[in-house]
Design a protein around this motif. Structure first.
Motif, PDB file in Angstrom:
ATOM      1  N   LEU A 290      36.299  47.631  46.623  1.00  0.00           N
ATOM      2  CA  LEU A 290      36.285  48.113  45.297  1.00  0.00           C
ATOM      3  C   LEU A 290      36.491  49.646  45.137  1.00  0.00           C
ATOM      4  O   LEU A 290      36.846  50.397  44.311  1.00  0.00           O
ATOM      5  CB  LEU A 290      35.413  47.608  44.439  1.00  0.00           C
ATOM      6  CG  LEU A 290      35.821  46.286  43.858  1.00  0.00           C
ATOM      7  CD1 LEU A 290      34.427  45.732  43.033  1.00  0.00           C
ATOM      8  CD2 LEU A 290      36.988  45.897  43.122  1.00  0.00           C
TER       9      LEU A 290
ATOM     10  N   CYS B 223      35.291  41.664  39.688  1.00  0.00           N
ATOM     11  CA  CYS B 223      36.808  41.674  39.842  1.00  0.00           C
ATOM     12  C   CYS B 223      37.354  42.054  38.314  1.00  0.00           C
ATOM     13  O   CYS B 223      38.336  42.751  38.337  1.00  0.00           O
ATOM     14  CB  CYS B 223      37.409  40.390  40.281  1.00  0.00           C
ATOM     15  SG  CYS B 223      37.173  40.420  42.142  1.00  0.00           S
TER      16      CYS B 223
ATOM     17  N   PHE C  93      36.594  45.608  37.247  1.00  0.00           N
ATOM     18  CA  PHE C  93      37.100  46.656  38.262  1.00  0.00           C
ATOM     19  C   PHE C  93      38.563  46.606  38.850  1.00  0.00           C
ATOM     20  O   PHE C  93      39.115  47.622  39.243  1.00  0.00           O
ATOM     21  CB  PHE C  93      36.069  47.223  39.265  1.00  0.00           C
ATOM     22  CG  PHE C  93      34.708  47.735  38.732  1.00  0.00           C
ATOM     23  CD1 PHE C  93      34.524  48.889  38.259  1.00  0.00           C
ATOM     24  CD2 PHE C  93      33.559  46.821  38.790  1.00  0.00           C
ATOM     25  CE1 PHE C  93      33.445  49.356  37.585  1.00  0.00           C
ATOM     26  CE2 PHE C  93      32.246  47.345  38.132  1.00  0.00           C
ATOM     27  CZ  PHE C  93      32.252  48.587  37.677  1.00  0.00           C
ATOM     28  N   SER C  94      38.951  45.135  39.199  1.00  0.00           N
ATOM     29  CA  SER C  94      40.161  45.227  39.805  1.00  0.00           C
ATOM     30  C   SER C  94      40.614  43.835  39.277  1.00  0.00           C
ATOM     31  O   SER C  94      40.998  42.950  40.243  1.00  0.00           O
ATOM     32  CB  SER C  94      39.830  45.197  41.150  1.00  0.00           C
ATOM     33  OG  SER C  94      40.995  45.080  41.969  1.00  0.00           O
TER      34      SER C  94
ATOM     35  N   ASP D 289      43.730  42.676  38.956  1.00  0.00           N
ATOM     36  CA  ASP D 289      44.892  42.442  39.607  1.00  0.00           C
ATOM     37  C   ASP D 289      44.930  42.409  41.050  1.00  0.00           C
ATOM     38  O   ASP D 289      45.614  41.568  41.627  1.00  0.00           O
ATOM     39  CB  ASP D 289      45.780  43.472  39.009  1.00  0.00           C
ATOM     40  CG  ASP D 289      46.290  43.449  37.621  1.00  0.00           C
ATOM     41  OD1 ASP D 289      46.403  42.149  37.022  1.00  0.00           O
ATOM     42  OD2 ASP D 289      46.038  44.378  36.742  1.00  0.00           O
ATOM     43  N   ARG D 290      44.213  43.476  41.689  1.00  0.00           N
ATOM     44  CA  ARG D 290      44.429  43.328  42.852  1.00  0.00           C
ATOM     45  C   ARG D 290      43.327  42.585  43.832  1.00  0.00           C
ATOM     46  O   ARG D 290      43.895  41.907  44.440  1.00  0.00           O
ATOM     47  CB  ARG D 290      43.826  44.944  43.467  1.00  0.00           C
ATOM     48  CG  ARG D 290      43.943  45.192  45.312  1.00  0.00           C
ATOM     49  CD  ARG D 290      43.474  46.338  45.312  1.00  0.00           C
ATOM     50  NE  ARG D 290      43.728  46.739  46.668  1.00  0.00           N
ATOM     51  CZ  ARG D 290      43.055  47.720  47.269  1.00  0.00           C
ATOM     52  NH1 ARG D 290      42.319  48.769  46.686  1.00  0.00           N
ATOM     53  NH2 ARG D 290      42.867  47.758  48.624  1.00  0.00           N
ATOM     54  N   PHE D 291      41.918  42.485  43.451  1.00  0.00           N
ATOM     55  CA  PHE D 291      41.095  41.518  43.995  1.00  0.00           C
ATOM     56  C   PHE D 291      40.856  40.394  43.143  1.00  0.00           C
ATOM     57  O   PHE D 291      40.431  39.281  43.706  1.00  0.00           O
ATOM     58  CB  PHE D 291      39.613  42.278  44.217  1.00  0.00           C
ATOM     59  CG  PHE D 291      40.031  43.391  45.338  1.00  0.00           C
ATOM     60  CD1 PHE D 291      40.125  43.020  46.658  1.00  0.00           C
ATOM     61  CD2 PHE D 291      39.723  44.522  44.927  1.00  0.00           C
ATOM     62  CE1 PHE D 291      40.584  44.145  47.727  1.00  0.00           C
ATOM     63  CE2 PHE D 291      40.099  45.636  45.903  1.00  0.00           C
ATOM     64  CZ  PHE D 291      40.434  45.333  47.226  1.00  0.00           C
TER      65      PHE D 291
ATOM     66  N   SER E 273      42.848  38.747  48.243  1.00  0.00           N
ATOM     67  CA  SER E 273      42.190  38.808  47.102  1.00  0.00           C
ATOM     68  C   SER E 273      40.684  38.653  47.132  1.00  0.00           C
ATOM     69  O   SER E 273      40.214  38.255  48.403  1.00  0.00           O
ATOM     70  CB  SER E 273      42.772  37.713  45.822  1.00  0.00           C
ATOM     71  OG  SER E 273      41.897  36.441  46.388  1.00  0.00           O
TER      72      SER E 273
END
Length: 223
Positions: free
Chosen positions: A22, A72, A75-76, A78-80, A161
């Motif tokens: 991250l 996830c 902080f993320s 879509d990505r993780f 992911s």
């Protein structure tokens, strides 16, 4: 500030790996694998006396699946992570939590090989059964990774992911007790994901290893 309470080569390693991926600010408090995890101060963070425990903005979390999902989504997503309306959301949740299926068998074998220090305390039957159950988990991964979909490099069709992180760390632990020799697609996937710098950063440093060897045979050696 985010603080991760961590025991090297334990389930908290997957939280550490994710935090490195991250690229957010955090600090790590390393604990020994001993009865200090039962101290009242630590039990206030994790009531079962287990890692990981996460402190974030005055709040406390435990359980790796919950920590992974929260980090996830915050902080993320879509990505993780994968958003609720993402086509891969269902698969993301399934594989994210499948990590615990693998980890419970690795934990049972860790108890047999590491926590039970005398040979007479150990059960060869348990050791054989749990190693076999890990191999069954590898079968499930092999089937998933062998699906005839273009670019099936990761557990999700949409790419790398946190599901790969969670399952990858569980396999890292399980490989101390059952090899990937009969699972070539899983072995190739494992090599891909563990080449990532964030995984390398989550590995134990010198003197921090929980496991004193890289592989434990399922049956005790006879003298």
């Amino acid at each position: 500030m985010i603080t991760l309470h961590h025991v090297p080569q334990s389930r908290s390693m997957r939280s550490l790996w994710l935090l490195h991926e991250l690229e957010i600010d955090f600090q790590v408090i390393v604990h020994p694998f001993d009865r200090s995890l039962r101290d009242p101060a630590f039990l206030s963070l994790s009531p079962a006396g287990r890692v990981p425990a996460l402190e974030i903005e005055g709040e406390r979390m435990f359980e790796t699946g919950a920590i992974t999902q929260y980090l996830c989504e915050r902080f993320s997503p879509d990505r993780f992570g994968r958003r609720v309306d993402d086509p891969d959301r269902m698969a993301w949740l399934v594989w994210l939590h499948f990590a615990e299926t693998i980890s419970q068998h690795a934990a049972a074998l860790t108890q047999q090989h590491v926590a039970l220090r005398e040979d007479h305390m150990r059960s060869p039957i348990v050791m054989k059964l749990e190693a076999s159950r890990i191999s069954k988990c590898y079968d499930a991964l092999e089937a998933r990774l062998s699906t005839p979909i273009e670019n099936r490099d990761y557990l999700l069709t949409s790419g790398f992911s946190a599901a790969d992180i969670s399952v990858g760390q569980a396999v890292y632990m399980a490989r101390h007790f059952a090899t990937l020799d009969a699972h070539p697609e899983t072995a190739a996937w494992y090599e891909r994901i563990t080449a990532r710098p964030a995984f390398q950063a989550s590995l134990p440093r010198d003197g921090e290893k929980l496991f004193e060897q890289s592989f434990f045979a399922p049956w005790p050696l006879e003298g």
